[in-house]
Write an enzyme that holds these catalytic residues in place. Structure first.
Site, PDB file in Angstrom:
ATOM      1  N   ASP A 131      -2.186  15.517  21.998  1.00 29.83           N
ATOM      2  CA  ASP A 131      -2.801  16.840  22.095  1.00 29.83           C
ATOM      3  C   ASP A 131      -3.252  17.323  20.719  1.00 29.83           C
ATOM      4  O   ASP A 131      -2.720  16.909  19.685  1.00 29.83           O
ATOM      5  CB  ASP A 131      -1.850  17.855  22.738  1.00 29.83           C
ATOM      6  N   GLU A 166       2.931  18.612  21.711  1.00 35.12           N
ATOM      7  CA  GLU A 166       3.501  18.848  20.382  1.00 35.12           C
ATOM      8  C   GLU A 166       2.916  20.100  19.753  1.00 35.12           C
ATOM      9  O   GLU A 166       3.619  20.842  19.064  1.00 35.12           O
ATOM     10  CB  GLU A 166       3.244  17.640  19.470  1.00 35.12           C
TER      11      GLU A 166
END
EC number: 3.5.1.18
Length: 380
Positions: free
Chosen positions: A70, A135
């Site tokens: 991400d 994250e």
């Protein structure tokens, strides 16, 4: 000119707009790349988060590459030199959201692993990937959940390399061998609302809070140590009042954060904060959020292999550091794994025109390969 494997993989990943917690097929691409190399592929999906656990080998020790697919939002696309999700090379720099944080690292890991498993098909132990799409977000359903799953079945990581962009000026000049803990307090201080012309009929929570907040802000919490700076207390947000100039507020909200060293525990911090607030006679409510405990990987095989690899590939010495924010390493270290962070230069992360030097990704891949050689090849 044909792109190298590292560059091709990095471009493929960057072209996928995987804004947290959306993975946009990044992990599927990784799985399709790793499976032919002998990796057992295990997707782990928790709510809106996609995770990947891939492992080659069944015995220990386990060398794990950890990272995230991400990225943070790109911000206004018109402020970029090039479209943020169209990987573009200008003057040897690869531009695109995630180039440095941390799709470039993932590409370097993948290329290193392909080369290593080709050169050493019967390597010792196991190689693993722990990849999440959570994250940059709330980090609830990502690495913590994968670690819970692995711990429940007693699957242990020996050494973990997190590909966060650790470098400052050139690849490998800084390696993170630990991180400070992060503890946030949400404090509400209660007074009595009233008219500003009649302060004797009210209690102003702002006036009551200032001496206590000043004591918290000026307190020397610890001295730090050879690996960590002194613990830091910072007020992040303050809110009080109705917006009217003639009303004494009835309560005040304060949000503050500790970045703390291994000299303190979160319990000790909580106790000391409560003691200060109580000593000032405040009526208050305090809620705590622990984002991560501090961790430190001291001297050992992983740190030694990292230093040796950087020296061998770049000719430079490296600095061990615990500065900066938190990373998913904080969820892996408590299992007993040795954890370090090593990735590209971090000067443009989360910024418009995020970029990484193409040559640095090749260098990084060579360093990762060298580390596996040291840790997973019998040199007797």
């Amino acid at each position: 000119m044909t792109d190298s494997l590292v560059l091709s993989l990095a471009k493929d990943l960057i072209a996928r707009p995987s804004v947290t917690p959306i993975d946009e097929g990044c992990q599927k691409m990784m799985a399709e790349f790793l499976a032919p190399l002998g990796f057992e592929i295990e997707p782990m999906v928790f709510h809106d988060t996609t995770n990947l656990w891939a492992r080659r080998g069944t015995t220990g020790p386990v060398f794990c590459f950890a990272g995230h697919t991400d990225v943070v939002p790109s911000g206004p696309a018109e402020k970029w030199h090039t479209p943020p999700f169209e990987p573009t090379i200008i003057d040897g720099m690869l531009y695109g959201r995630g180039a440095a944080d941390m799709k470039g690292s993932i590409a370097s890991m993948m290329a290193a692993v392909q080369r290593f498993t080709t050169d050493y098909p019967a390597h010792q132990g196991s190689i693993a990937f722990l990849i999440t799409s959570d994250e940059e977000g709330p980090f609830i359903n990502g690495t913590p959940k994968v670690i819970e799953t692995l711990e429940a079945r007693q699957e242990k990581i020996t050494w973990c390399l997190v590909g966060e962009p650790s470098s400052t000026n050139h690849v490998g000049d800084v390696v993170k061998n630990g991180r400070r803990g992060s503890l946030t307090g949400d404090l509400t201080i209660y007074g009595i609302q009233g008219h500003v012309a009649y302060p004797h009929l009210a209690e102003n929570p702002v006036h009551l809070a200032i001496p206590a907040l000043n004591e918290l802000a000026s307190k020397q919490w610890d001295q730090g140590n050879e690996f960590f700076p002194a613990t830091s207390f910072q007020i992040a947000n303050i809110n009080s009042g109705t917006g009217a100039s003639n009303v004494i507020p009835g309560e005040m909200q304060v949000q503050f954060n500790f970045r703390y060293s291994t000299e303190l525990t979160d319990s000790q911090i909580k106790q000391q904060v409560a003691a200060i607030l109580d000593n000032h006679g405040l009526r208050y409510e305090l809620k705590w959020t622990l984002s991560g405990q501090p961790f430190l990987t001291g001297s050992g095989k992983l740190v030694e292999a990292t230093q040796n690899a950087i020296k061998a590939i770049t000719g430079q010495e490296t600095e061990l550091s615990t500065s900066g924010g938190t990373s998913d390493g904080r969820f892996i270290a408590p299992t007993g794994a040795q954890v370090i962070e090593l990735g590209p230069v971090n000067a443009t992360i989360h910024k418009v025109n995020e970029c990484v030097r193409v040559a640095d990704l090749e260098t990084l891949s060579d360093i990762y390969y060298n580390m596996m050689q040291q840790l997973l090849v019998d040199h007797d």
